[in-house]
Design a protein around this motif. Structure first.
Motif, PDB file in Angstrom:
ATOM      1  N   UNK A 458       0.797  -1.236   0.000  1.00 16.64           N
ATOM      2  CA  UNK A 458       0.000   0.000   0.000  1.00 16.64           C
ATOM      3  C   UNK A 458       0.826   1.281   0.000  1.00 16.64           C
ATOM      4  N   UNK A 459       2.133   1.170  -0.078  1.00 13.86           N
ATOM      5  CA  UNK A 459       2.936   2.373   0.086  1.00 13.86           C
ATOM      6  C   UNK A 459       2.696   2.928   1.479  1.00 13.86           C
ATOM      7  N   UNK A 460       2.501   4.226   1.557  1.00  9.48           N
ATOM      8  CA  UNK A 460       2.180   4.822   2.870  1.00  9.48           C
ATOM      9  C   UNK A 460       0.678   5.054   3.012  1.00  9.48           C
ATOM     10  N   UNK A 461      -0.072   4.643   2.021  1.00  9.41           N
ATOM     11  CA  UNK A 461      -1.488   4.971   2.016  1.00  9.41           C
ATOM     12  C   UNK A 461      -2.305   3.871   2.702  1.00  9.41           C
ATOM     13  N   UNK A 462      -2.125   3.722   3.965  1.00  9.65           N
ATOM     14  CA  UNK A 462      -2.982   2.816   4.722  1.00  9.65           C
ATOM     15  C   UNK A 462      -3.183   3.392   6.111  1.00  9.65           C
ATOM     16  N   UNK A 463      -4.274   2.956   6.718  1.00 14.01           N
ATOM     17  CA  UNK A 463      -4.620   3.513   8.019  1.00 14.01           C
ATOM     18  C   UNK A 463      -3.814   2.806   9.109  1.00 14.01           C
ATOM     19  N   UNK A 464      -3.129   3.599   9.902  1.00 14.25           N
ATOM     20  CA  UNK A 464      -2.363   2.981  10.975  1.00 14.25           C
ATOM     21  C   UNK A 464      -2.318   3.947  12.135  1.00 14.25           C
ATOM     22  N   UNK A 465      -2.168   3.420  13.343  1.00 12.52           N
ATOM     23  CA  UNK A 465      -2.207   4.299  14.513  1.00 12.52           C
ATOM     24  C   UNK A 465      -0.897   5.057  14.670  1.00 12.52           C
ATOM     25  N   UNK A 466       0.153   4.517  14.091  1.00 11.54           N
ATOM     26  CA  UNK A 466       1.477   5.030  14.401  1.00 11.54           C
ATOM     27  C   UNK A 466       2.285   5.281  13.129  1.00 11.54           C
ATOM     28  N   UNK A 467       2.602   6.556  12.860  1.00  8.27           N
ATOM     29  CA  UNK A 467       3.409   6.894  11.690  1.00  8.27           C
ATOM     30  C   UNK A 467       4.753   6.186  11.633  1.00  8.27           C
ATOM     31  N   UNK A 468       5.452   6.067  12.784  1.00  5.69           N
ATOM     32  CA  UNK A 468       6.763   5.417  12.731  1.00  5.69           C
ATOM     33  C   UNK A 468       6.723   3.990  12.215  1.00  5.69           C
ATOM     34  N   UNK A 469       5.560   3.339  12.285  1.00  6.55           N
ATOM     35  CA  UNK A 469       5.468   1.992  11.720  1.00  6.55           C
ATOM     36  C   UNK A 469       5.832   2.041  10.232  1.00  6.55           C
ATOM     37  N   UNK A 470       5.381   3.095   9.566  1.00  8.88           N
ATOM     38  CA  UNK A 470       5.629   3.220   8.131  1.00  8.88           C
ATOM     39  C   UNK A 470       7.092   3.593   7.869  1.00  8.88           C
ATOM     40  N   UNK A 471       7.602   4.570   8.601  1.00 12.94           N
ATOM     41  CA  UNK A 471       8.983   4.985   8.318  1.00 12.94           C
ATOM     42  C   UNK A 471       9.992   3.932   8.767  1.00 12.94           C
ATOM     43  N   UNK A 472       9.640   3.180   9.815  1.00 12.50           N
ATOM     44  CA  UNK A 472      10.508   2.064  10.205  1.00 12.50           C
ATOM     45  C   UNK A 472      10.609   1.061   9.066  1.00 12.50           C
ATOM     46  N   UNK A 473       9.476   0.765   8.470  1.00 12.10           N
ATOM     47  CA  UNK A 473       9.473  -0.228   7.382  1.00 12.10           C
ATOM     48  C   UNK A 473      10.346   0.257   6.232  1.00 12.10           C
ATOM     49  N   UNK A 474      10.230   1.532   5.908  1.00  8.29           N
ATOM     50  CA  UNK A 474      11.053   2.069   4.823  1.00  8.29           C
ATOM     51  C   UNK A 474      12.534   2.002   5.170  1.00  8.29           C
TER      52      UNK A 474
END
Lengths: 646, 135
Positions: A458-474
């Motif tokens: 989904x790239x960054x376009x998904x609902x999540x409670x925590x932004x760092x979850x996305x940047x950690x993955x990247x």
């Protein structure tokens, strides 16, 4: 929408937002309510609500009951075919992470575009300057087709009540809401429970999302109902819950379907409509309240007639195919994935047996509350978007940051923080009767594999409670594969609407503090926006950092605190960044001129030595050795796309 | 470390005479757009859903309005391609489906340039799109 509690269907973990709890004006009172609800202690819950001022009770009950709502999701996502289907869509992509890793590391340019469905489109690849790749295109096609299946089931249909969704997603919500409201009514009485459930903001959207099933029940003319008073509707919820469970027993895995003009055995939305039509056609008189056993028998017989299988048979068939598939994948996928999916299958089998032998405990609201709800214990992830968690003994970090990894000489306490943590032992480790996922591999899955899988799907376009979850993955993927991660700008930020009045409701306050001016703002004078707005507009972010920096020893402190805090931003309207760079800059300059230097330290002190070097933050964060090694090793062994039936 | 060094989306500029737009609308509109025979200097990509595979479930403490789930598609325009022809076709597709509207989006920034509905004047929309390229 900022969630207080949120169940992540990808990892089946329950996320609790500690920032929202800690910022309540009556923090102790609400925390006691939440603790009692988490501990399934009804007596303590009643006592803690009773201790609150009357005006606070409805909101406290709304918060507590939403925890029951999420627990119900946990049960339904494990037990029903639709829930298993949802998890499987995610699992299949996770199983292919070694392939993705191998393809990227073999690519001379070392580039990976996300979400992967872009590889199915030469035009998007051209726009992003990415080479097409047949292996990534195959996985991308799988991602796209699964999104299309889910979108098809979720198609909004016009109704006399406005747009409605009646697919699997909407059915899960309706089911959870029915059980939530039934438990609230039983515990607190109809009047207080109604006041609580009606106290939420945006009643129309809430009704369409959670109570649509009441409208459909009335309109369908197959479920008994009675308008007992102006604001009191009695209806046969047991029959409706049975219909929903039969609809959620969808037939996937590319099994042969039964279809006719008025019925289809395929996805939940089609099955739901099929069942209502069939029930209406076969009823002999006005709807009556049916005993639970009769309702369940009627629905199973109707399913057998329409689809060739009862609800139980359909669910058992789904489980059996899943079991064969997962067993065949053992040794071909990452061991952590095998561990989680086999435990999931075992728990699901127990629940199917319970549905078969004791359906009341799963479907009838009163029995569910008394006999099953208190045994449901999803693993809890405590999170603080502001990074304020102090790790207590018995807890381990899920997402955090430690600046000393980039700069070992700096080990000051303020240079490391925790955004999310979980109990080290997992929930109810010694209770064999609990409905719980205990495998330690779930945490590897939730903290390592799932965020990367979300990123590639989904790239960054998904609902999540925590932004760092996305940047950690990247950061993790970039470090592991030593590759450039190219996020398609069209999928460059979570799709979320932040509603300031709803936020104030969650805080239990009529006002909040402006993050820039420190003045109090109300629903009329304030606006809210996500940190992603600033991240995707670096010039705006730079203006904020420079504004803060005046209050710090140097601007590095402001940068570090900017990265640490992922909570939504609240500002007075005149300081909204959406007015454009120039106007925003002028507003900040004017604000800066009105304040003395010492007044502009809104985010706490950061010692100067921490900030001398701030360059390598998350981007250079060392990847977890174990999982990286496993992924590398798996990439060598299993090089082809693992594709099982959707 | 710049303010957006982690969060910045990688962006690549294209050749001067080539530019990209994206259209977000219902699958029906995008299917029609894909099937339409544009001049060879307008190429339509593959529509893809914008919904996430992994969204967490909504919270009962505040719900988002129910909206139709939409898809998005890229278009590449080369060598002075006719924007008006594209917008005229798009308005026609919106008019003849239940979509209600379609959004024209800058593919590089994800910013919305224009929204067309059945009553949109294609020339006005085409002018807006052309102006957005100059920004």
């Amino acid at each position: 929408m900022i969630p207080f509690f949120q169940l992540d269907p990808a990892t089946l973990t329950l996320w609790i937002n500690l920032d929202l709890l800690s910022e309540q004006p009556n923090r102790a009172g609400i925390a006691t309510v939440v603790d009692a609800t988490r501990a399934n202690d009804d007596a303590a819950l009643l006592e803690s609500v009773e201790a609150l001022p009357n005006a606070e009770k409805p909101r406290a009950i709304a918060i507590a009951s939403s925890l029951w709502h999420e627990k119900r999701h946990f049960l339904d996502l494990i037990l029903t075919n639709y829930g298993a289907f949802r998890f499987r869509q995610f699992f299949e992509i996770a199983a292919n992470l070694p392939v993705i890793y191998r393809v990227v590391t073999e690519d001379q340019k070392r580039r990976l575009g996300v979400p992967l469905d872009l590889y199915t489109d030469p035009v998007r690849c051209q726009r992003l300057g990415i080479d097409t790749n047949p292996e990534l295109a195959r996985i991308g096609a799988a991602v796209r087709s699964r999104k299309q299946i889910i979108a098809g089931d979720r198609s909004a249909v016009p109704s006399r009540y406005g747009r409605l969704e009646v697919g699997g997603e909407a059915q899960l919500e309706a089911l959870a809401y029915l059980h939530q409201s039934a438990k609230a009514q039983k515990l607190f009485g109809t009047q207080l429970a109604s006041a609580a459930l009606d106290s939420v903001p945006d009643a129309d959207a809430h009704h369409a999302k959670y109570r649509w099933i009441w409208d459909v029940a009335v309109a369908s003319n197959v479920v008994f109902f009675d308008q007992a008073a102006e604001n009191l509707l009695l209806f046969d919820d047991a029959l409706m819950v049975c219909v929903v469970y039969a609809a959620l027993a969808c037939r996937v895995w590319k099994q042969p379907q039964t279809r006719s003009e008025a019925s289809s055995s395929y996805l939940p939305g089609e099955r739901f409509a099929s069942l209502l039509i069939a029930l209406r056609e076969q009823r002999l008189g006005p709807p009556q309240i049916l005993p639970f056993d009769e309702s369940w028998t009627l629905i199973n017989q109707t399913c057998t007639r329409l689809f060739g299988r009862s609800v139980i048979e359909e669910t058992e068939a789904d489980w059996s195919i899943a079991q064969q598939t997962y067993e065949s994948l053992r040794g071909k996928i990452l061991p952590a994935l095998s561990d989680v999916v086999m435990e999931l299958q075992a728990v699901r089998k127990r629940l199917i047996d319970q549905l078969k032998n004791d359906p009341q405990s799963v479907l009838r609201a009163a029995d569910f509350q008394d006999r099953l709800l208190n045994r449901i214990r999803p693993r809890v992830v405590l999170c603080s978007p502001k990074g304020r968690i102090d790790l207590a003994e018995g807890f381990e970090q899920v997402f955090g940051y430690d600046h000393s990894r980039a700069q070992p000489s700096l080990s000051s306490r303020v240079s490391r923080w925790t955004w999310a943590a979980t109990e080290a032992l997992g929930p109810m480790p010694h209770d064999s009767g609990a409905i719980v996922l205990r495998e330690p591999a779930w945490m590897t899955f939730a903290s390592e594999l799932a965020p990367i899988t979300k990123l590639v799907t989904d790239g960054r376009r998904h609902r999540s409670m925590l932004g760092p979850e996305i940047v950690h993955a990247e950061a993790r993927l970039r470090t592991m594969a030593n590759a450039e991660i190219i996020v398609d700008p069209l999928f460059g930020a979570p799709h979320e609407s932040l509603d300031f009045p709803s936020f104030l409701f969650l805080l239990g306050s009529d006002e909040a503090t402006c993050d820039l001016s420190s003045k109090k703002v109300t629903a009329l004078s304030g606006v809210m926006f996500s940190k992603w707005l600033l991240l995707n507009n670096p010039e705006l972010a730079e203006l904020v950092i420079q504004f803060w920096a005046a209050g710090y020893p140097n601007d590095s402190a402001a940068r570090l605190t900017f990265w640490k805090d992922w909570s939504p931003w609240v500002v007075a309207r005149e300081y909204s960044p959406t007015q454009g760079r120039e106007a925003f800059g002028e507003a900040l300059a004017k604000l800066a001129s009105q304040k003395s230097k010492n007044e502009r330290v809104p985010l706490g002190e950061v010692p100067e030595e921490v900030l001398e070097s701030h360059a390598p933050v998350l981007a250079n964060r060392p990847a977890n050795g174990r999982i990286t090694d496993r992924l590398r090793s798996a990439a060598r062994r299993y090089s082809s796309f693992l594709h099982h039936r959707a | 470390m710049g303010a957006g060094s982690l969060g910045r989306v990688t962006r690549r500029e294209s050749a001067v005479d080539t530019f990209f737009l994206s259209v977000e609308s219902t699958p029906e509109v995008l299917e029609a757009l894909k099937a339409h025979e544009f001049p060879t200097n307008i190429e339509v990509g593959e529509p893809t859903p914008r919904n996430a595979l992994n969204d967490a479930l909504d919270s009962p403490l505040g719900a988002e309005e129910i909206r139709q789930l939409l898809e998005i598609v890229d278009l590449v325009f080369k060598d002075g391609a006719d924007i008006l022809a594209f917008v005229t076709a798009l308005v026609g597709f919106v008019k003849h489906t239940d979509a209600g509207s379609a959004a024209i989006i800058d593919s590089h920034t994800a910013r919305q340039i224009a929204v067309v509905d059945a009553k949109s004047n294609p020339q006005t929309v085409a002018d807006t799109v052309a102006r957005s390229r100059g920004r």
